[in-house]
Design an enzyme around this catalytic site. Structure first.
Site, PDB file in Angstrom:
ATOM      1  N   HIS A   1      40.638  37.092  45.909  1.00 44.49           N
ATOM      2  CA  HIS A   1      39.716  37.912  45.115  1.00 44.49           C
ATOM      3  C   HIS A   1      40.232  38.085  43.683  1.00 44.49           C
ATOM      4  O   HIS A   1      39.492  37.917  42.714  1.00 44.49           O
ATOM      5  CB  HIS A   1      39.566  39.281  45.790  1.00 44.49           C
ATOM      6  CG  HIS A   1      38.653  40.230  45.082  1.00 44.49           C
ATOM      7  ND1 HIS A   1      37.397  40.548  45.537  1.00 44.49           N
ATOM      8  CD2 HIS A   1      38.795  40.931  43.933  1.00 44.49           C
ATOM      9  CE1 HIS A   1      36.812  41.396  44.702  1.00 44.49           C
ATOM     10  NE2 HIS A   1      37.652  41.646  43.729  1.00 44.49           N
TER      11      HIS A   1
ATOM     12  N   GLU B   1      38.782  36.138  40.193  1.00 36.15           N
ATOM     13  CA  GLU B   1      38.230  36.938  39.092  1.00 36.15           C
ATOM     14  C   GLU B   1      38.855  36.537  37.756  1.00 36.15           C
ATOM     15  O   GLU B   1      38.145  36.358  36.758  1.00 36.15           O
ATOM     16  CB  GLU B   1      38.481  38.417  39.367  1.00 36.15           C
ATOM     17  CG  GLU B   1      37.899  39.352  38.325  1.00 36.15           C
ATOM     18  CD  GLU B   1      36.390  39.257  38.197  1.00 36.15           C
ATOM     19  OE1 GLU B   1      35.893  39.392  37.063  1.00 36.15           O
ATOM     20  OE2 GLU B   1      35.710  39.007  39.218  1.00 36.15           O
TER      21      GLU B   1
ATOM     22  N   LYS C   1      37.736  32.945  36.811  1.00 36.98           N
ATOM     23  CA  LYS C   1      36.304  32.958  36.462  1.00 36.98           C
ATOM     24  C   LYS C   1      36.105  33.439  35.022  1.00 36.98           C
ATOM     25  O   LYS C   1      35.347  32.842  34.243  1.00 36.98           O
ATOM     26  CB  LYS C   1      35.555  33.879  37.427  1.00 36.98           C
ATOM     27  CG  LYS C   1      34.075  34.086  37.105  1.00 36.98           C
ATOM     28  CD  LYS C   1      33.383  34.875  38.197  1.00 36.98           C
ATOM     29  CE  LYS C   1      33.834  36.299  38.289  1.00 36.98           C
ATOM     30  NZ  LYS C   1      33.357  37.163  37.182  1.00 36.98           N
ATOM     31  N   ASN C   2      36.823  34.516  34.648  1.00 40.68           N
ATOM     32  CA  ASN C   2      36.716  35.042  33.280  1.00 40.68           C
ATOM     33  C   ASN C   2      37.216  34.019  32.263  1.00 40.68           C
ATOM     34  O   ASN C   2      36.611  33.825  31.201  1.00 40.68           O
ATOM     35  CB  ASN C   2      37.520  36.337  33.150  1.00 40.68           C
ATOM     36  CG  ASN C   2      36.880  37.494  33.899  1.00 40.68           C
ATOM     37  OD1 ASN C   2      35.720  37.424  34.302  1.00 40.68           O
ATOM     38  ND2 ASN C   2      37.632  38.559  34.097  1.00 40.68           N
TER      39      ASN C   2
END
Length: 390
Positions: free
Chosen positions: A256, A260, A263-264
């Site tokens: 997770h 994140e 992805k950013n």
């Protein structure tokens, strides 16, 4: 001054309306139950560590499972009651929002079921409690997006002139609320997982030989797939570090957090180099093994974040992506369970930091405006830190 005065008046009106509009706990539940909730909310919560979960679950024999069930039967109502008491007394009229009421009622229902369940004495009781825990686990699966919808409604009401960054008490509540939820789901999920056929090297949800390199590779693949789907292309990501290194951790938590961060970075790099006539520089993910911490650094050259904007990245509902909440605003809270993926909610970084802190780690972001951003994910290797219970 006029804005502050208007806000104060609005808050008073909303608080008064909340009391008058039949949304208080006592308006919907018997007095005995309400008294029990607040009595349990005064009790101290008992935190556990990753090491404790490992040691306790290493031999999930019948007696150990009964002890686990007895602990959960006593502990979960206390944790649920703490959250219900908070949900009853939120500022700015947030307690009266339909989506927040729905979340509160889920917590009350779970509290009531656990309190009505008889004391766990033997293996048969443990099996029945586990069935109840599965039901509670499912009931609470969409707490984050449904709560987000209530907060989004508040944000709109307070208008863009007063950002949520100016409401530290809301942020403090959300940090504590979501940290508590991570703990609830970890405890329940761990007990349920101990009852299942064990995966190789697993003790419940914990992988005793969790490979940061492998988890990073999977998270990178997932993040690049989403970037490909949304943008039509995805920058390269290179992983550095010992691929054979392992340590005990919860793989879903690690996935997770890394997902994140990558992805950013993918979005920032893609947007910056979209019209460039050369390939964008790759994102670098470095896994470092220390005696106390495992550190994962995600570095990109996506242009960075202005220093004045850095506090905003930890702000709930701050996002540069399109928010799915806008499309869900008109849905009935009774039927709108909300999507489980949080892309576009603005919850990714703050909740990733909570996941890191849950087992004694942390997440920090350092940015160079005009160049790029480095995210440092610290994971406590020793596993001896107790849950930071709000």
């Amino acid at each position: 001054m006029a804005t502050v005065s208007r806000l104060s008046n609005s808050v008073l009106r909303q608080a008064f309306a909340a009391k008058q509009s039949g949304v208080r706990l006592g308006d919907h539940y018997p007095k005995e139950l309400v008294d029990d909730v607040f009595a349990c909310a005064l009790k101290k919560q008992t935190g556990v560590s990753l090491k404790y979960m490992l040691d306790f679950g290493s031999k999930p024999i019948e007696r150990q499972l009964i002890l686990s069930a007895q602990f959960l039967h006593n502990e979960l109502p206390v944790r649920l009651a703490h959250r219900v008491a908070e949900l009853e007394n939120l500022p700015y009229g947030l307690s009266a929002k339909p989506h927040v009421l729905k979340v509160r009622d889920w917590y009350v229902e779970s509290f009531k079921e656990l309190r009505n369940f008889p004391k766990v004495k033997d293996a048969q009781d443990e099996v029945q409690l586990t069935t109840l825990l599965r039901s509670i686990y499912t009931r609470h699966r969409n707490v984050v997006p449904v709560m987000a919808m209530g907060v989004a409604e508040l944000k709109r009401e307070l208008s863009t002139s007063i950002g949520l960054n100016d409401l530290p008490d809301i942020h403090q509540f959300l940090d504590g609320f979501y940290m508590s939820r991570i703990g609830l789901r970890m405890l329940i999920g761990q007990h349920i997982a101990l009852k299942e056929p064990q995966k190789e090297n697993h003790i419940g949800l914990i992988d005793t030989k969790c490979s940061p390199g492998v988890i990073c590779s999977h998270a990178i693949d997932d993040a690049r797939t989403i970037c490909m789907r949304e943008k039509g292309d995805a920058p390269e990501v290179v992983v550095y570090g010992d691929p054979t290194f392992t340590f005990p951790y919860v793989p879903s938590h690690l996935h997770h957090m890394v997902f994140e961060l990558v992805k950013n970075s993918l979005r920032a790099v893609y947007d910056r180099y979209e019209d460039a006539d050369h390939e964008p520089p790759p994102i670098r993910v470095v896994v470092a093994e220390g005696e106390e911490d495992i550190t994962i650094k995600c570095s990109d050259e996506g242009g960075g974040i202005p220093r004045s904007g850095l506090p905003k990245i930890w702000t709930y509902l701050y996002t540069t992506a399109k928010s799915p909440l806008e499309e869900m605003d008109d849905e009935d809270p009774e039927t709108a369970d909300g999507p489980s993926v949080l892309a576009g909610y603005g919850y990714g970084l703050p909740i990733s930091r909570l996941y890191a802190r849950y087992f004694g780690g942390d997440l920090s972001i350092i940015s160079m405006e005009g160049y790029g951003t480095d995210a440092y994910l610290h994971l406590n290797r020793l596993g001896n830190v107790q849950e930071p219970l709000p």
